[in-house]
Design an enzyme around this catalytic site. Structure first.
Site, PDB file in Angstrom:
ATOM      1  N   THR A 178       0.821  -1.210   0.000  1.00  0.00           N
ATOM      2  CA  THR A 178       0.000   0.000   0.000  1.00  0.00           C
ATOM      3  C   THR A 178       0.856   1.262   0.000  1.00  0.00           C
ATOM      4  OG1 THR A 178      -1.828  -1.039   1.119  1.00  0.00           O
ATOM      5  CG2 THR A 178      -1.573   1.293   1.515  1.00  0.00           C
ATOM      6  N   ARG A 206     -13.525  -8.517  -0.663  1.00  0.00           N
ATOM      7  CA  ARG A 206     -12.794  -8.119   0.552  1.00  0.00           C
ATOM      8  C   ARG A 206     -12.289  -6.671   0.444  1.00  0.00           C
ATOM      9  NH1 ARG A 206      -7.520  -6.016   1.878  1.00  0.00           N
ATOM     10  NH2 ARG A 206      -6.881  -6.794   3.896  1.00  0.00           N
ATOM     11  N   ASP A 209      -8.204  -1.944   5.304  1.00  0.00           N
ATOM     12  CA  ASP A 209      -8.226  -0.709   6.093  1.00  0.00           C
ATOM     13  C   ASP A 209      -8.047   0.550   5.263  1.00  0.00           C
ATOM     14  OD1 ASP A 209      -5.615  -1.717   5.575  1.00  0.00           O
ATOM     15  OD2 ASP A 209      -4.778  -0.295   7.020  1.00  0.00           O
ATOM     16  N   GLY A 230      -0.268  -2.457   6.103  1.00  0.00           N
ATOM     17  CA  GLY A 230      -0.129  -3.722   6.815  1.00  0.00           C
ATOM     18  C   GLY A 230      -1.358  -4.564   6.561  1.00  0.00           C
ATOM     19  N   MET A 231      -1.487  -5.654   7.310  1.00  0.00           N
ATOM     20  CA  MET A 231      -2.623  -6.554   7.112  1.00  0.00           C
ATOM     21  C   MET A 231      -3.901  -5.865   7.596  1.00  0.00           C
ATOM     22  SD  MET A 231      -3.034  -9.289   5.718  1.00  0.00           S
ATOM     23  CE  MET A 231      -4.279 -10.508   5.511  1.00  0.00           C
ATOM     24  N   GLY A 232      -4.722  -5.448   6.629  1.00  0.00           N
ATOM     25  CA  GLY A 232      -5.852  -4.571   6.913  1.00  0.00           C
ATOM     26  C   GLY A 232      -6.814  -5.062   7.974  1.00  0.00           C
TER      27      GLY A 232
END
Ligand code: ASP
Length: 313
Positions: A178, A206, A209, A230-232
């Site tokens: 991102t 899906r 964030d 990062g991992m949303g």
């Protein structure tokens, strides 16, 4: 006295291994990061608005194949590109966001248009694209976004039945790519912008964030502007960007303490890998990450350009 301005950008955090990065690739990434932050700084130097500066910086990264946003977006399970983006302006706390967009070259510009020209904050999928065409955005075929590298990554994820990046075939296989920017302009406005292709092999529409105000993006004048990567799923649950602002607002923490407390504390404990960039009302910038690296750059209030990749730099 001239009013201070400053800008910081990120091109994603995660496992970035020196052993897998060729000198040539590293140079291309550093050049793209410099170009991005300087595009934003030029807007600020000319007296432009903080939000326009962040959008200008993010656009440069969306147009580069090196980042997971716009042109370099990862592929979904159905071999499509589906992008999310959001912006927030700190003055009135206006915000705009889009999710699941497939045919718009610069989703960050569309998020800005949602903020400025619609009565809404978040538009999704076909509706967002209909609004985009009304706003004069071009319809961009999926072919434009397709890169061989992302196709191979998807195939390897599918074979393993995984949906996040986890294999080290490419330097950024374990990296969340991102992109984002935060800025302080000469008028004292703070703004943040974030854009992504999401995670490889995602299904069922899906959304991460990046499209969620308060999770991936947040800005509040006289306080802070934040953009995350990062991992949303973890960043949504911990409302990371809004939490940094809340800690600074209610606990009077500085931007460094607030950012580190969240990224190294509860988020990490929960298993949320990633990082964020934040800028306070004085133009003080903080880069936080609990991963081995984050592509990042800034032009500080003293005009110094900084470009870095690894956490230990
Ligand atoms: N935060 C993004 C998402 O979960 C991924 C990234 O940072 O690359 O969609």
């Amino acid at each position: 006295m001239t009013q201070p301005f400053a800008i910081a950008i990120h091109g994603g955090a995660g496992t970035i291994l020196k052993t897998q990065m060729s000198d040539e690739l590293k140079q291309e990434i550093l050049d793209a990061l410099s170009k991005s932050v300087q595009a934003g700084a030029a807007v600020l130097e000319a007296g432009g608005d903080a939000l326009d500066a962040t959008v200008a910086a993010v656009k440069v990264m969306e147009d580069s194949p090196h980042f997971n946003a716009g042109k370099g977006s990862v592929l979904t399970h159905d071999e499509m590109v589906e992008m999310d983006a959001s912006v927030m302006h700190g003055a009135q706390q206006d915000a705009g966001a889009v999710a699941g967009v497939r045919h718009i070259k610069n989703p960050i510009a569309l998020a800005r248009d949602v903020m400025r020209d619609s009565d809404h904050v978040l538009l999704i999928g076909e509706g967002a694209e209909k609004f985009a065409l009304e706003q004069g955005h071009d319809y961009t075929e999926q072919d434009y976004f397709f890169t061989e590298r992302r196709y191979e990554q998807l195939q390897s994820m599918k074979e393993k039945g995984l949906f996040a990046l986890s294999e080290s075939k490419y330097p950024d296989d374990k990296k969340y790519g991102t992109v984002g920017a935060v800025a302080l302009d000469k008028q004292g406005n703070l703004a943040a912008a974030t854009s992504t292709g999401g995670v490889t092999n995602k299904k069922y529409g899906r959304v991460g964030d990046t499209a969620i105000i308060g999770a991936g993006t947040y800005a509040e004048n006289n306080n802070v502007a934040v953009s995350t990567t990062g991992m949303g799923e973890y960043f949504i649950r911990k409302t990371v960007a809004g939490e940094v602002a809340a800690r600074m607002r209610y606990l009077n923490e500085d931007v460094h303490t607030a950012s580190e407390t969240i990224i190294q504390g509860e988020l990490k404990a929960m298993g949320g890998e990633g990082g964020l960039i934040a800028i306070d009302a004085n133009g003080d910038v903080h880069f936080a990450m609990n991963s081995s690296g984050m592509y990042r750059a800034s032009v500080g209030v003293d005009g110094t350009l900084t470009v870095k990749i690894y956490a230990d730099e």
